[in-house]
Design a protein around this motif. Structure first.
Motif, short mmCIF file in Angstrom:
data_model
loop_
_atom_site.label_atom_id
_atom_site.label_comp_id
_atom_site.label_asym_id
_atom_site.label_seq_id
_atom_site.Cartn_x
_atom_site.Cartn_y
_atom_site.Cartn_z
N ALA A 1 62.83 26.45 -65.79
CA ALA A 1 62.03 26.70 -66.99
C ALA A 1 62.48 28.00 -67.67
O ALA A 1 62.55 28.06 -68.91
CB ALA A 1 60.55 26.78 -66.63
N THR A 2 62.80 29.00 -66.89
CA THR A 2 63.30 30.26 -67.44
C THR A 2 64.63 30.03 -68.17
O THR A 2 64.86 30.59 -69.24
CB THR A 2 63.48 31.31 -66.34
OG1 THR A 2 62.22 31.50 -65.69
CG2 THR A 2 63.97 32.63 -66.88
N GLY A 3 65.48 29.19 -67.58
CA GLY A 3 66.75 28.86 -68.24
C GLY A 3 66.53 28.13 -69.56
O GLY A 3 67.23 28.39 -70.55
N ALA A 4 65.55 27.23 -69.59
CA ALA A 4 65.25 26.51 -70.83
C ALA A 4 64.72 27.48 -71.89
O ALA A 4 65.09 27.40 -73.07
CB ALA A 4 64.23 25.42 -70.55
N VAL A 5 63.87 28.41 -71.47
CA VAL A 5 63.36 29.41 -72.41
C VAL A 5 64.50 30.30 -72.92
O VAL A 5 64.55 30.63 -74.11
CB VAL A 5 62.24 30.26 -71.75
CG1 VAL A 5 61.88 31.47 -72.57
CG2 VAL A 5 61.01 29.40 -71.51
#
Length: 176
Positions: free
Chosen positions: A65-69
């Motif tokens: 999720a951090t990578g997507a953000v």
């Protein structure tokens, strides 16, 4: 124990014995006759309820999720597809090796497994994780063409730092 606090004695006899030269303030002062008692099953259950473990799957999901953000932020800030793909690839270079290492380490931490072998397994899978991450970074120009290295490294750094942020958040939520 620091090197300065260790001294050699009995040099005349040809044997080396190490003795501690610590000040009395460093020695354990908690020995008031109390002995450490093991927890009962109920006490252990209560302790586990107060101190839940963060699951590996949850950490990996938070990393993804951090990578997507990071990729969305790259798109919002630059508007360039190459920067977005670079940030996403950097995040993948952090998440994919971590997922593989977590899967590989799972069997090494089984109950009853010898601690020395578990440590060796941990070191082995950490090395695999590092080699895979470096290999993915080296392959980035072939996969992405000419990647945006700042975006790629920011995506990688953010996904790696999730471990520390997760521990900090877990600690801060416990203290409330």
């Amino acid at each position: 124990m620091t090197v300065a606090s260790v001294g050699m004695t009995d040099i005349r006899s040809g044997t080396a014995r190490f003795t501690s030269r610590q000040s009395p303030g460093w020695q354990d002062t908690g020995d008031s006759g109390e002995t450490c008692q093991p927890l009962t099953a109920e006490q252990a259950r209560q302790w586990r309820a107060r101190n839940p473990q963060l699951s590996v799957a949850r950490v990996l999901a938070i990393q993804a999720a951090t990578g997507a953000v990071a990729a969305l932020a790259a798109w919002a800030l630059s508007g360039k597809a190459l920067v977005v793909w670079s940030a996403a690839y950097g995040a993948l270079a952090g998440v994919l090796p971590a997922a593989l290492a977590a899967k590989g380490m799972a069997r090494w931490v089984a109950p009853g497994f010898p601690p020395g072998a578990a440590l060796a397994g941990f070191v082995l899978w950490e090395a695999v994780k590092l080699i895979l991450a470096v290999g993915m970074l080296a392959a980035a120009p072939k996969i992405l063409g000419a990647p945006s290295w700042p975006a790629l490294l920011i995506g990688l750094a953010l996904t790696i730092k999730v471990y520390g942020v997760g521990l900090w958040l877990t600690h801060s939520m416990k203290s409330r």
